[in-house]
Design an enzyme around this catalytic site. Sequence first.
Site, PDB file in Angstrom:
ATOM      1  N   CYS A 269       0.798  -1.099  -0.135  1.00 18.12           N
ATOM      2  CA  CYS A 269       0.043  -0.085  -0.022  1.00 18.12           C
ATOM      3  C   CYS A 269       0.882   1.367   0.119  1.00 18.12           C
ATOM      4  O   CYS A 269       1.481   1.423  -1.113  1.00 18.12           O
ATOM      5  CB  CYS A 269      -1.158   0.021   0.994  1.00 18.12           C
ATOM      6  SG  CYS A 269      -2.734   0.981   0.489  1.00 18.12           S
ATOM      7  N   HIS A 353      -4.062  -5.242   0.177  1.00 17.35           N
ATOM      8  CA  HIS A 353      -3.638  -5.641   1.498  1.00 17.35           C
ATOM      9  C   HIS A 353      -3.779  -7.260   1.796  1.00 17.35           C
ATOM     10  O   HIS A 353      -4.715  -7.883   2.313  1.00 17.35           O
ATOM     11  CB  HIS A 353      -4.746  -5.022   2.719  1.00 17.35           C
ATOM     12  CG  HIS A 353      -4.323  -3.652   2.769  1.00 17.35           C
ATOM     13  ND1 HIS A 353      -3.134  -3.141   3.525  1.00 17.35           N
ATOM     14  CD2 HIS A 353      -4.902  -2.563   2.227  1.00 17.35           C
ATOM     15  CE1 HIS A 353      -3.222  -1.940   3.342  1.00 17.35           C
ATOM     16  NE2 HIS A 353      -4.048  -1.522   2.647  1.00 17.35           N
ATOM     17  N   GLU A 355      -2.559  -8.935   4.071  1.00 17.75           N
ATOM     18  CA  GLU A 355      -2.787  -9.226   5.073  1.00 17.75           C
ATOM     19  C   GLU A 355      -4.271  -9.445   5.703  1.00 17.75           C
ATOM     20  O   GLU A 355      -4.492  -9.562   6.750  1.00 17.75           O
ATOM     21  CB  GLU A 355      -1.892  -8.433   6.247  1.00 17.75           C
ATOM     22  CG  GLU A 355      -2.349  -7.160   6.495  1.00 17.75           C
ATOM     23  CD  GLU A 355      -2.259  -6.016   5.336  1.00 17.75           C
ATOM     24  OE1 GLU A 355      -1.787  -6.372   4.230  1.00 17.75           O
ATOM     25  OE2 GLU A 355      -2.881  -5.097   5.537  1.00 17.75           O
TER      26      GLU A 355
HETATM   27  N1  LIG Z   1      -3.348   1.718   3.413  1.00 19.05           N
HETATM   28  C1  LIG Z   1      -2.318   2.361   3.008  1.00 19.05           C
HETATM   29  O1  LIG Z   1      -1.197   2.231   3.115  1.00 19.05           O
HETATM   30  C2  LIG Z   1      -2.797   3.680   2.395  1.00 19.05           C
HETATM   31  C3  LIG Z   1      -1.767   4.550   1.628  1.00 19.05           C
HETATM   32  C4  LIG Z   1      -2.188   5.971   1.234  1.00 19.05           C
HETATM   33  N2  LIG Z   1      -2.260   6.947   2.789  1.00 19.05           N
HETATM   34  C5  LIG Z   1      -3.538   6.084   0.608  1.00 19.05           C
HETATM   35  O2  LIG Z   1      -4.321   6.440   1.099  1.00 19.05           O
HETATM   36  O3  LIG Z   1      -3.201   5.691  -0.489  1.00 19.05           O
END
Ligand SMILES: NC(=O)CC[C@H](N)C(=O)O
Length: 379
Positions: A269, A353, A355
């Site tokens: 992410c 994600h 996880e």
């Molecule tokens: N879950 C995250 O790592 C979000 C990454 C970043 N803050 C976004 O909004 O895209």
Amino acid sequence: MQAILALEDGRIFRGKSFGAGAECSGEVVFNTSLTGYQEIFTDPSYAGQIVVLTNPHIGNYGTTPHDAEATRPYIEGLVTREFSPMSSNWRSTQVADEYLERYGVPVIAEIDTRAVVRHLRANGVMRGVIASGENLDVDALVAKARSIKKMEGTDLASIVTTRTVYQWDANEPKNQTGDSLLMPSENAEGKQMHVVAYDFGIKENILRMLTRENCRVTVVPAKTPAEEVLALNPDGVFFSNGPGDPEPLEYAVENVRKLQGNIPIFGICLGHQIFGLALGGKTYKLKFGHHGGNHPIMNHQTGKVEITAQNHNFNVDPESLPANVERTHTNLNDQTLAGLKHKTDPMFSVQYHPEASPGPHDSHYLFRDFRKMMEEWKK
Ligand SMILES: NC(=O)CC[C@H](N)C(=O)O
């Protein structure tokens, strides 16, 4: 008590106040997951955001420390349809209302969350304020929503990161009867690998998943220089998820550039977005982001579709990446880039994600892939 959700474009939603009675402000985003509200409350990637949950019944199974992704909730505020005043589950140690009150998180309930989502979907994510009390000044709340800092250009990772280096306790987590919740891995017999994980707001289930692949994990603050990380003698380095805009994180981009090609690296992410920037690419903001537990992802390497958990507003522009980067995954809802891999250096990342927590487990294999990458690099 009455409560109001005021959006920066002047749209107002009236409901009832739960949780902490305090006022809060942030970027308003919606998450469509059917379960896992406590994991969402405690995901540090939500720092600076008010979360609208589309599941109409929240709080019904209570809360437990075992479902937390961090030591406390990170959402600024919560918007729901119905917020259960009691919990009905043997695992619950505290009702959700008390839990959020304890950590100072305001809740506005009895909101038509479908209307909020349609508004955000049509107009894009926007800033908002939740306030409670009688005789609220609506115009002042809208003005306040317009005055809060925009997410674009904001480094929140350096605020939520750990202040100190620590070893993740491999014995965590346990269930109520004291049994480990880590499922045995096919790598359990192999040699233990040492992973250094950059904490930009890391979710604990990432640490659990790495442990499950027989890795010992040292967690380091967001701004730890690459040289200090290499001095810890890792077999691989992990770049975590986290809140805010990836673009201002120049320190992290510089560290990726120093590590790239010298050690296996894996990013999730925000970590993926940092990889994109380090490779010379650009990031941009999606209209209303991806936040939910049922996003289909095409894995171009296997030709299979994975159902994934997602939580992001920013994205890497695939057109901006150099030719030595391969597109490994695509989000099938909107065809945005969802995964990349360097063609020659040991480096890969995903926008979603694996996880889960909450969400489906289809993409757990990525932790095994990281483990394999470290084993091959060691040879
Ligand atoms: N879950 C995250 O790592 C979000 C990454 C970043 N803050 C976004 O909004 O895209």
